[in-house]
Design a protein around this motif. Structure first.
Motif, PDB file in Angstrom:
ATOM      1  N   TYR A  56      -1.346   5.031  -6.312  1.00  0.00           N
ATOM      2  CA  TYR A  56      -1.020   3.940  -5.109  1.00  0.00           C
ATOM      3  C   TYR A  56      -2.120   2.800  -5.434  1.00  0.00           C
ATOM      4  N   HIS A 108      -4.428   1.794  -3.563  1.00  0.00           N
ATOM      5  CA  HIS A 108      -5.759   2.251  -3.057  1.00  0.00           C
ATOM      6  C   HIS A 108      -6.513   2.951  -4.171  1.00  0.00           C
ATOM      7  N   ASP A 140       2.490   7.100   5.194  1.00  0.00           N
ATOM      8  CA  ASP A 140       1.272   6.735   4.257  1.00  0.00           C
ATOM      9  C   ASP A 140       0.801   7.324   3.345  1.00  0.00           C
ATOM     10  N   PRO A 141       0.659   7.170   2.080  1.00  0.00           N
ATOM     11  CA  PRO A 141      -0.195   7.740   0.840  1.00  0.00           C
ATOM     12  C   PRO A 141      -1.505   7.712   1.294  1.00  0.00           C
ATOM     13  N   ARG A 142      -2.071   6.431   2.099  1.00  0.00           N
ATOM     14  CA  ARG A 142      -3.594   6.329   2.152  1.00  0.00           C
ATOM     15  C   ARG A 142      -4.034   7.522   2.952  1.00  0.00           C
ATOM     16  N   ARG A 191      -3.207  10.522   2.826  1.00  0.00           N
ATOM     17  CA  ARG A 191      -3.326  11.580   1.685  1.00  0.00           C
ATOM     18  C   ARG A 191      -4.473  11.726   1.202  1.00  0.00           C
ATOM     19  N   PRO A 213       0.775  -1.229  -0.140  1.00  0.00           N
ATOM     20  CA  PRO A 213       0.211   0.039   0.051  1.00  0.00           C
ATOM     21  C   PRO A 213       0.939   1.269   0.028  1.00  0.00           C
ATOM     22  N   THR A 214       2.126   1.346   0.366  1.00  0.00           N
ATOM     23  CA  THR A 214       2.859   2.282   0.337  1.00  0.00           C
ATOM     24  C   THR A 214       3.856   2.703  -0.755  1.00  0.00           C
TER      25      THR A 214
END
Lengths: 337, 311
Positions: free
Chosen positions: A152, A154, B299-301, B303, A106-107
């Protein structure tokens, strides 16, 4: 046809509290170049363990390869040092996993995850790898690949993530692709798309495929040959036509009966296979399917049947097919008891 | 994303205001006065001094005056520090605390991560056990025990480092170890447990199936996913290191802020109490704020959810 992968008498077990689970118990099969083989079986039949043993991805301990050999393109994979094995993984054998939601980091951007293998195995520059990654994403059917590449996981839907996984697995054009339940976590409509994509890519690249699934329905689409596993053993193998038209093992028959058919009458119920598979910490002495088998005989409880060759391509591991089995014996357990 | 940062910033200001008010109320609720204990002063002198410091006015007015000064970054004049301004006192002493704090923070993060990663990679093996024994020891021994022990062993017996003072780089070693031992242990345990979990994640299997070697898998795939709890802890760690240094500064005779932090309360030195408390509060809130921003990069999530929060 040249043999690409040859698995001989492979046994894998897992140390657990109170014993050892014999997950795979002496299986042998071969995959030739350009062939698509399906390994079918229910949960716990040892099909995923087989795949991970080929890739040497099993955690050791608790996993342990008890015996047998895996020969891939002339090299004995089980004897390779870890460093050499790293050159096989990703470059010569690619793998797709079941759950695309958790199988991507996920990163990291999707692009970076596709590029990793290219930079590692192909010694590509980052720019070249990026270009190739964009091509790959476009190949697996993701629109606007050049902008998608820096997103990414997600940002991707489940189906798109599985497409990205396929791009990762195919990045270095491996000779063999192992797909471990690639469509199980997807919607039915997406399943069909992913299968069509895999079929198309296989036609283009002429790589071999091992498709691991519990769903006989998706096998028909993609594969040339089917291996049916039960309780860590192969119980029947044959071409797709043989397995679907002329199944011989009671387990294979049961699997097919439990599938819905389009031409089936509406009120005709599906027939499940009753019972549960045996405990593989202490496998039964006879045929492992015996306790669930409607046609079981006395010998099934005491002796493991050997393979009986039914044709050039089909063989089955069942006493019913044994050349010396007498028809009057085949009355089922009820008759003998 | 800008909305996310702005939100966090406004929350920081609100917290600060609440803290100033609470400190002011509590401080005045404590019995005693900064001037009461002066010896042999006549009632007139008392009155004059109270008037000089503005203590004769009603509390609400005092509060208003203080807030106004604070808005101009003026923390007032100390009542005990020979009439030096609070700003000066902090400016002169904070440098020592800050340098020691930064050294300890860096030590904590580097040593903690290293220990944690080693333990996770050798899970249930000898190195893991050794690292965790060390970590438990580090957590269990408080810094006021650790510090004299270190002094005795490495300064008195072995004479490798000076006992006290803070002049050369060598002087930092013992206080920094004493100050960071607890956080090293904490970070090590944090990293170990998260990393063991991350290493069993599906995407680690994907990375292995790509043919990456073990160190790349840990470095590229596992570490970043294990860092989030540590980033959360960093904000708290800053607090720990700064307040912890009150004790360490006393033991190692470091002329940092810690001394004033304790002394001003005993003296009822109102401006200095307010000044040091607000200063620490700003540090803590700022470090929390920075940690919140650091999430965005780790952590891009976050964002995307931050973007949604902002509309």
């Amino acid at each position: 046809m040249k043999t690409l992968l040859d698995v001989k008498d492979l046994s894998v077990s897992f140390g657990v509290y109170g014993g050892e689970v014999q997950a795979v118990r002496g299986i042998s099969f071969a995959v030739t170049e350009g062939e698509a083989v399906a390994i079918v079986g229910e949960s716990g039949s040892g099909k995923s363990v087989t795949a991970q043993a080929i890739m040497r991805l099993l955690a050791v301990p608790p996993g342990k390869i008890r015996g047998g050999s895996i020969t891939f393109a002339g090299q004995d994979l089980l004897a390779l040092p870890e460093k050499e094995m790293q050159k096989v993984r990703g470059r010569q054998i690619g793998m797709i996993f079941q759950d695309p939601m958790t199988s991507l980091n996920p990163t990291m951007t999707v692009g970076a995850q596709i590029m990793e293998g290219l930079v590692r195995h192909r010694r590509m520059s980052r720019a070249a790898a990026k270009k190739r990654a964009i091509e790959l994403l476009a190949t697996v059917g993701i629109p606007h690949a050049e902008s998608r590449i820096s997103q990414y996981p997600h940002h991707f839907s489940g189906g798109m993530r599985q497409r990205a996984m396929i791009a990762i697995a195919l990045a270095c054009s491996p000779a063999l692709l192992i797909a471990d339940e690639p469509t199980t976590a997807l919607d039915v409509t997406i399943q069909a798309q992913i299968l069509r994509l895999m079929k198309e890519l296989q036609r283009q690249t002429r790589s071999s495929i091992i498709l691991i699934t519990h769903d006989l329905g998706i096998v028909a689409d993609l594969c040339d040959r089917v291996i049916v596993m039960y309780a860590g053993q192969i119980v029947e193998t044959g071409t797709k036509r043989e397995i679907f038209r002329n199944p011989q093992h009671p387990y294979t028959k049961g699997l097919l009966r439990s599938l819905p058919r389009l031409n089936q009458a509406k009120d005709e119920p599906l027939v499940p296979i009753y019972g549960t598979p045996p405990d593989l910490i202490m496998p039964p002495p006879g045929c492992p399917f015996c306790s669930r088998c409607e046609e079981a005989m006395q010998i099934c409880e005491t002796d493991v049947p050997a393979f009986t060759r039914l044709s050039e391509t089909q063989s089955v591991r069942c006493w019913l097919q044994h050349p010396q089995a007498r028809p009057e014996e085949c009355g089922g357990k009820g008759a003998s008891a | 994303m800008i909305r996310y940062v702005l939100n966090k910033f406004i929350f920081m200001l609100i917290s600060l205001f609440a803290l100033v008010t609470a400190t002011f109320v509590l401080m005045n609720a404590v019995p005693g006065s900064p001037l009461r204990e002066e010896k042999a002063t006549t009632a007139q002198i008392q009155k004059n001094m109270e008037a000089y410091y503005g203590l004769d006015k009603p509390l609400v007015q005092q509060y208003g005056v203080y807030l106004e000064k604070l808005a101009h970054f003026d923390l007032g004049i100390s009542m005990k520090q020979r009439f030096r301004s609070v700003n000066q006192t902090i400016a002169q002493s904070f440098g020592y605390s800050l340098r020691l704090g930064i050294v300890s923070m860096i030590t904590s993060v580097l040593a903690g991560c290293a220990l944690g990663i080693i333990a996770a990679m050798r899970h249930r093996k000898l190195l893991d056990n050794l690292a965790m024994i060390l970590a438990v020891a580090g957590l269990a021994v408080p810094s006021m025990v650790m510090a004299p022990l270190l002094q005795y062993l490495f300064a008195v017996k072995i004479r490798a480092f000076p006992v006290t003072g803070l002049h050369g780089p060598l002087d930092y070693v013992l206080p920094a170890i004493a100050l960071s031992s607890v956080s090293i242990a904490f970070i090590a345990r944090l990293i170990r447990s998260t990393m063991i979990e991350v290493l069993s994640a599906d995407f680690i299997k994907t990375a292995k199936a790509k043919g990456l070697p073990g160190h790349l898998i840990v470095w590229r795939h596992a570490l970043r996913n294990s860092m989030l709890p540590v980033v959360t802890y960093l904000g708290y760690l800053t607090a720990n290191v700064i307040t912890g240094s009150v004790i360490i500064e006393q033991i190692f005779a470091i002329p940092g802020m810690g001394k004033f932090f304790v002394q001003c309360v005993i003296d009822r030195d109102y401006p200095l109490i307010m000044g040091t408390t607000i200063f620490y509060a700003i540090l803590l809130l700022a470090s929390r704020f920075l940690a919140d921003i650091a999430y965005l990069f780790v952590d891009p999530r976050i964002r995307i959810s931050a973007g949604r929060m902002g509309g």
